[in-house]
Design a protein around this motif. Structure first.
Motif, PDB file in Angstrom:
ATOM      1  N   ALA A 302      21.834   5.644  31.548  1.00 41.20           N
ATOM      2  CA  ALA A 302      21.811   4.948  32.839  1.00 41.20           C
ATOM      3  C   ALA A 302      20.698   5.445  33.754  1.00 41.20           C
ATOM      4  O   ALA A 302      19.980   4.648  34.356  1.00 41.20           O
ATOM      5  N   CYS A 303      20.536   6.785  33.853  1.00 39.25           N
ATOM      6  CA  CYS A 303      19.539   7.314  34.787  1.00 39.25           C
ATOM      7  C   CYS A 303      18.405   8.068  34.102  1.00 39.25           C
ATOM      8  O   CYS A 303      17.421   8.435  34.745  1.00 39.25           O
ATOM      9  N   GLY A 304      18.555   8.317  32.790  1.00 37.65           N
ATOM     10  CA  GLY A 304      17.493   8.977  32.045  1.00 37.65           C
ATOM     11  C   GLY A 304      17.461  10.480  32.181  1.00 37.65           C
ATOM     12  O   GLY A 304      16.602  11.143  31.579  1.00 37.65           O
ATOM     13  N   CYS A 305      18.368  11.082  32.947  1.00 37.58           N
ATOM     14  CA  CYS A 305      18.344  12.532  33.155  1.00 37.58           C
ATOM     15  C   CYS A 305      18.795  13.267  31.898  1.00 37.58           C
ATOM     16  O   CYS A 305      19.669  12.811  31.153  1.00 37.58           O
ATOM     17  N   GLU A 306      18.203  14.430  31.690  1.00 40.55           N
ATOM     18  CA  GLU A 306      18.429  15.217  30.479  1.00 40.55           C
ATOM     19  C   GLU A 306      19.672  16.092  30.622  1.00 40.55           C
ATOM     20  O   GLU A 306      19.938  16.674  31.672  1.00 40.55           O
ATOM     21  N   HIS A 307      20.447  16.185  29.518  1.00 44.69           N
ATOM     22  CA  HIS A 307      21.611  17.061  29.457  1.00 44.69           C
ATOM     23  C   HIS A 307      21.471  17.975  28.245  1.00 44.69           C
ATOM     24  O   HIS A 307      21.026  17.537  27.180  1.00 44.69           O
ATOM     25  N   THR A 308      21.884  19.236  28.399  1.00 41.17           N
ATOM     26  CA  THR A 308      21.947  20.180  27.295  1.00 41.17           C
ATOM     27  C   THR A 308      23.388  20.664  27.163  1.00 41.17           C
ATOM     28  O   THR A 308      24.261  20.300  27.974  1.00 41.17           O
ATOM     29  N   HIS A 309      23.618  21.523  26.168  1.00 38.44           N
ATOM     30  CA  HIS A 309      24.985  22.028  25.990  1.00 38.44           C
ATOM     31  C   HIS A 309      25.467  22.771  27.236  1.00 38.44           C
ATOM     32  O   HIS A 309      26.674  22.778  27.530  1.00 38.44           O
ATOM     33  N   ALA A 310      24.566  23.369  27.979  1.00 40.07           N
ATOM     34  CA  ALA A 310      24.957  24.080  29.199  1.00 40.07           C
ATOM     35  C   ALA A 310      25.620  23.150  30.209  1.00 40.07           C
ATOM     36  O   ALA A 310      26.360  23.605  31.090  1.00 40.07           O
ATOM     37  N   ASP A 311      25.384  21.844  30.083  1.00 38.03           N
ATOM     38  CA  ASP A 311      25.983  20.864  30.996  1.00 38.03           C
ATOM     39  C   ASP A 311      27.331  20.350  30.494  1.00 38.03           C
ATOM     40  O   ASP A 311      27.990  19.575  31.192  1.00 38.03           O
ATOM     41  N   LYS A 312      27.728  20.770  29.284  1.00 39.65           N
ATOM     42  CA  LYS A 312      28.921  20.164  28.681  1.00 39.65           C
ATOM     43  C   LYS A 312      30.173  20.378  29.531  1.00 39.65           C
ATOM     44  O   LYS A 312      31.005  19.465  29.669  1.00 39.65           O
ATOM     45  N   ARG A 313      30.345  21.562  30.096  1.00 40.19           N
ATOM     46  CA  ARG A 313      31.526  21.820  30.917  1.00 40.19           C
ATOM     47  C   ARG A 313      31.603  20.826  32.071  1.00 40.19           C
ATOM     48  O   ARG A 313      32.671  20.248  32.349  1.00 40.19           O
ATOM     49  N   ALA A 314      30.482  20.608  32.765  1.00 46.18           N
ATOM     50  CA  ALA A 314      30.460  19.660  33.880  1.00 46.18           C
ATOM     51  C   ALA A 314      30.634  18.228  33.378  1.00 46.18           C
ATOM     52  O   ALA A 314      31.280  17.410  34.048  1.00 46.18           O
ATOM     53  N   MET A 315      30.070  17.925  32.207  1.00 50.06           N
ATOM     54  CA  MET A 315      30.213  16.577  31.644  1.00 50.06           C
ATOM     55  C   MET A 315      31.671  16.290  31.286  1.00 50.06           C
ATOM     56  O   MET A 315      32.173  15.183  31.512  1.00 50.06           O
ATOM     57  N   ASN A 316      32.358  17.299  30.727  1.00 47.21           N
ATOM     58  CA  ASN A 316      33.775  17.120  30.410  1.00 47.21           C
ATOM     59  C   ASN A 316      34.620  17.035  31.678  1.00 47.21           C
ATOM     60  O   ASN A 316      35.622  16.315  31.712  1.00 47.21           O
ATOM     61  N   ALA A 317      34.224  17.778  32.713  1.00 49.65           N
ATOM     62  CA  ALA A 317      34.977  17.733  33.967  1.00 49.65           C
ATOM     63  C   ALA A 317      34.963  16.327  34.565  1.00 49.65           C
ATOM     64  O   ALA A 317      35.913  15.922  35.251  1.00 49.65           O
ATOM     65  N   ARG A 318      33.893  15.569  34.307  1.00 55.99           N
ATOM     66  CA  ARG A 318      33.797  14.191  34.815  1.00 55.99           C
ATOM     67  C   ARG A 318      34.258  13.176  33.773  1.00 55.99           C
ATOM     68  O   ARG A 318      34.163  11.972  33.994  1.00 55.99           O
ATOM     69  N   GLY A 319      34.748  13.661  32.641  1.00 53.85           N
ATOM     70  CA  GLY A 319      35.124  12.762  31.556  1.00 53.85           C
ATOM     71  C   GLY A 319      36.418  12.014  31.814  1.00 53.85           C
ATOM     72  O   GLY A 319      37.268  12.435  32.610  1.00 53.85           O
ATOM     73  N   ILE A 320      36.584  10.890  31.143  1.00 57.13           N
ATOM     74  CA  ILE A 320      37.797  10.072  31.230  1.00 57.13           C
ATOM     75  C   ILE A 320      38.101   9.501  29.848  1.00 57.13           C
ATOM     76  O   ILE A 320      37.203   9.298  29.030  1.00 57.13           O
ATOM     77  N   TRP A 321      39.380   9.273  29.597  1.00 59.91           N
ATOM     78  CA  TRP A 321      39.770   8.589  28.365  1.00 59.91           C
ATOM     79  C   TRP A 321      39.680   7.079  28.592  1.00 59.91           C
ATOM     80  O   TRP A 321      40.327   6.545  29.494  1.00 59.91           O
ATOM     81  N   ILE A 322      38.878   6.425  27.760  1.00 57.97           N
ATOM     82  CA  ILE A 322      38.802   4.965  27.761  1.00 57.97           C
ATOM     83  C   ILE A 322      39.394   4.486  26.436  1.00 57.97           C
ATOM     84  O   ILE A 322      38.952   4.904  25.362  1.00 57.97           O
ATOM     85  N   HIS A 323      40.389   3.636  26.520  1.00 57.83           N
ATOM     86  CA  HIS A 323      41.052   3.157  25.307  1.00 57.83           C
ATOM     87  C   HIS A 323      40.308   1.910  24.824  1.00 57.83           C
ATOM     88  O   HIS A 323      40.274   0.883  25.501  1.00 57.83           O
ATOM     89  N   THR A 324      39.683   2.045  23.656  1.00 60.23           N
ATOM     90  CA  THR A 324      38.671   1.089  23.203  1.00 60.23           C
ATOM     91  C   THR A 324      39.221  -0.008  22.307  1.00 60.23           C
ATOM     92  O   THR A 324      38.449  -0.718  21.670  1.00 60.23           O
ATOM     93  N   ARG A 325      40.527  -0.124  22.241  1.00 57.92           N
ATOM     94  CA  ARG A 325      41.117  -1.185  21.430  1.00 57.92           C
ATOM     95  C   ARG A 325      40.604  -2.548  21.889  1.00 57.92           C
ATOM     96  O   ARG A 325      40.554  -2.849  23.087  1.00 57.92           O
ATOM     97  N   GLU A 326      40.209  -3.378  20.948  1.00 57.27           N
ATOM     98  CA  GLU A 326      39.748  -4.725  21.296  1.00 57.27           C
ATOM     99  C   GLU A 326      40.941  -5.594  21.677  1.00 57.27           C
ATOM    100  O   GLU A 326      41.882  -5.757  20.896  1.00 57.27           O
ATOM    101  N   ILE A 327      40.907  -6.149  22.872  1.00 51.79           N
ATOM    102  CA  ILE A 327      41.974  -7.015  23.379  1.00 51.79           C
ATOM    103  C   ILE A 327      41.360  -8.370  23.710  1.00 51.79           C
ATOM    104  O   ILE A 327      40.418  -8.448  24.498  1.00 51.79           O
ATOM    105  N   ASP A 328      41.883  -9.417  23.083  1.00 49.48           N
ATOM    106  CA  ASP A 328      41.369 -10.777  23.300  1.00 49.48           C
ATOM    107  C   ASP A 328      39.858 -10.840  23.054  1.00 49.48           C
ATOM    108  O   ASP A 328      39.108 -11.496  23.801  1.00 49.48           O
ATOM    109  N   GLY A 329      39.404 -10.116  22.025  1.00 43.81           N
ATOM    110  CA  GLY A 329      37.997 -10.152  21.651  1.00 43.81           C
ATOM    111  C   GLY A 329      37.081  -9.316  22.524  1.00 43.81           C
ATOM    112  O   GLY A 329      35.859  -9.388  22.363  1.00 43.81           O
ATOM    113  N   VAL A 330      37.643  -8.504  23.421  1.00 45.55           N
ATOM    114  CA  VAL A 330      36.820  -7.710  24.347  1.00 45.55           C
ATOM    115  C   VAL A 330      37.165  -6.237  24.181  1.00 45.55           C
ATOM    116  O   VAL A 330      38.344  -5.864  24.125  1.00 45.55           O
ATOM    117  N   LYS A 331      36.143  -5.397  24.125  1.00 51.63           N
ATOM    118  CA  LYS A 331      36.352  -3.953  24.098  1.00 51.63           C
ATOM    119  C   LYS A 331      35.256  -3.281  24.915  1.00 51.63           C
ATOM    120  O   LYS A 331      34.177  -3.849  25.133  1.00 51.63           O
TER     121      LYS A 331
END
Length: 532
Positions: A302-331
């Motif tokens: 989206a923004c092109g900014c670089e991430h390394t493993h050092a950012d993983k903790r912060a990336m997980n802190a902003r993480g969310i579970w998205i349930h990707t099951r296709e419903i009515d042809g949309v996922k």
């Protein structure tokens, strides 16, 4: 009471009326009524995750010793919440990479729910020995490190788990961990039908199910047997089944099949510079091609900014579970650019799949595995099929797909017969054969019939999943059943094979042993060459 006062303070008799019998009687009646209502009130909602943060400590020697904190692995919060008895779902599935928190989720759930609710539970591992090892090496150390579970004599804390030293007084044993409130946790092995029978439980944890044998002592699949343990509570809407495993070979992988039938939750890590979230995979990463240091990075789409493993903790802190099951042809897409878009996917109607939550913990999100380690493991495994399978299964948490040269199914389908169905038998054949192709992950078999003019009928076929390197194990006992059953005839009868041929170019030693054991049944080893 509405103003926060207790029933006792609300109904304290006024001294001016203390001598009035009618007044005293009324006050006593109201106090009894308040006590009865308090006793009948349902217990407050129980959240295993919040309870774990307040009470669980990991022992020294753990990857993260000390108090359990959601911030270490925030992706465990939602699975724990769905395991709560307050949540209406009864089946939770977790496919995972190794050492990523899957079994810890079960540990936290069991410790919390059995300490707070009087209920029986069962933990099933591939073998009874592994179940005992889990208890000894993982669960008991957590109990002993957590005062709420194991107690603390110096602080005067009585734990919720009965010690093993109290066996003669109804305490915990090697196969049953007992709790002060009457709850207990039974240990069982998938290969041991005796440990799977004659028990009714409310909570069922099945760990490493992709590694289970398909037949428990000749009594059927252990998943089907263990399902019976919760049938009563399941019908009442009180049961929880939690299936956990690293995947194995894609074809026949139990945990993959269960995940595919679920809501298909994926963890979308968050960009540390913008609102974007993404389903990160190793294929998306930039990895140095000239060897270590690998300098692994991921550039936000989206923004092109670089991430390394050092950012993983912060990336997980902003993480969310998205349930990707296709419903009515949309996922959902793999990249969600804005918070508004994320909320739309978080709140969408999943229909029946809302009651079948599935979660996938991958190596890319695993806080205990660096991206550089992933790159190194990938490079080390390259070109070695067995090493690649270990990397894909254990490090990435994906099922391993074996490459095949299977013909186009549409061409084969166009040539199908409509005179009889698979396995029914056909009129015409006089001679019957069984041929077998040996692969790493199982056996392909084909049953054919021939008439006097050498015309052929495909009568039955299939794939027998399992390892084939050792004779009489894995897929080979399944082939015994096919060989002994014979070829199908019209009307449901079976007839002995006139010949059985097994291709011996792969796992030759196992083929020779199986053929020798079935020589009287017409079995022979074959050499398969390309072409006709």
């Amino acid at each position: 009471m509405p103003d926060g006062s207790s029933p006792q303070s609300e109904f304290t008799p006024d001294p001016a009326f203390a001598s009035d019998p009618a007044y005293v009687f009324t006050m006593n009646a109201l106090a009894v009524e308040a006590a009865a209502l308090d006793a009948l009130a349902p217990p407050p909602p129980f959240d295993p995750g919040s309870w774990a943060e307040a009470h669980i400590r990991f022992p020294e020697g753990s990857p993260k010793p000390g108090p359990y904190r959601h911030t270490t692995a925030p992706f465990l919060v939602e699975p724990l919440a769905r395991l709560s008895p307050e949540d209406p779902c009864q089946d939770v599935v977790m496919i995972k990479c190794a050492q990523s928190g899957g079994t810890v989720t079960a540990d936290l759930f069991l410790a919390g729910v059995l300490s707070n609710l009087r209920a029986p539970a069962m933990m099933i591992q591939p073998t009874l020995g592994q179940a005992k090892q889990w208890a000894e090496n993982k669960f008991w150390p957590i109990i002993e490190a957590s005062p709420a579970l194991g107690g603390d004599a110096e602080q005067g804390i009585i734990g919720s788990v009965l010690p093993r030293s109290a066996r003669t007084e109804g305490g915990s044993t090697g196969l049953k961990i007992r709790f002060m409130n009457g709850s207990y946790l039974m240990l069982a092995g998938a290969e041991s039908p005796n440990t799977l029978r004659q028990h009714t439980v409310r909570f069922l944890i099945r760990d490493d199910i992709s590694g289970w044998e398909e037949d428990a002592g000749g009594e059927g699949h252990p998943i089907a047997i263990s399902d019976k343990r919760v049938d009563l509570n399941y019908a009442l809407g009180l049961a929880k089944k939690f299936d956990i495993s690293t995947p194995l070979i894609l074809r026949g992988c139990v945990i993959t099949a269960k995940y595919e039938a679920s809501s298909r939750g994926r963890w979308y890590m968050g960009c540390v510079h913008c609102e974007a979230r993404f389903d990160l995979r190793i294929e998306d990463m930039q990895i140095a091609e000239n060897g270590p240091p690998w300098n692994v990075r991921y550039d936000c789409p989206a923004c092109g900014c670089e991430h390394t493993h050092a950012d993983k903790r912060a990336m997980n802190a902003r993480g969310i579970w998205i349930h990707t099951r296709e419903i009515d042809g949309v996922k959902p897409p793999r990249v969600i650019a804005t918070e508004e878009e994320a909320q739309r996917w978080l709140t969408r109607d999943l229909g029946v799949y809302a009651m079948r939550p599935g979660f996938w913990i991958t190596g890319e999100m695993n806080p205990f595995l660096t991206w550089e380690m992933l790159a190194q493991k990938q490079a080390d495994a390259k070109g070695d099929p067995k090493a690649e399978m270990v990397f894909i299964n254990l490090d990435l948490g994906r099922p391993y797909e074996v490459e095949t040269l299977t013909p186009d199914w549409e061409k084969l389908y166009a040539r199908r017969t409509t005179e009889f169905s698979k396995g029914e038998g056909a009129w015409g054949p006089l001679v019957f054969t069984l041929t077998v192709d040996v692969q790493r992950d199982g056996l392909y078999y084909l049953i054919k019939g021939y008439d006097a003019e050498e015309r052929g009928w495909y009568l039955d076929w299939g794939f027998l999943a399992g390892e084939t390197a050792e004779a009489f194990k894995g897929a080979w006992p399944k082939l015994d059943v096919v060989a002994q059953r014979g070829a199908p005839l019209p009307g449901g009868a079976q007839i002995r094979f006139d010949g059985i041929g097994v291709d011996g170019r792969y796992n030759t030693d196992a083929v020779h042993k199986w053929v020798a054991r079935n020589h009287q049944g017409g079995a022979k080893g074959l050499v398969g060459d390309p072409g006709w």
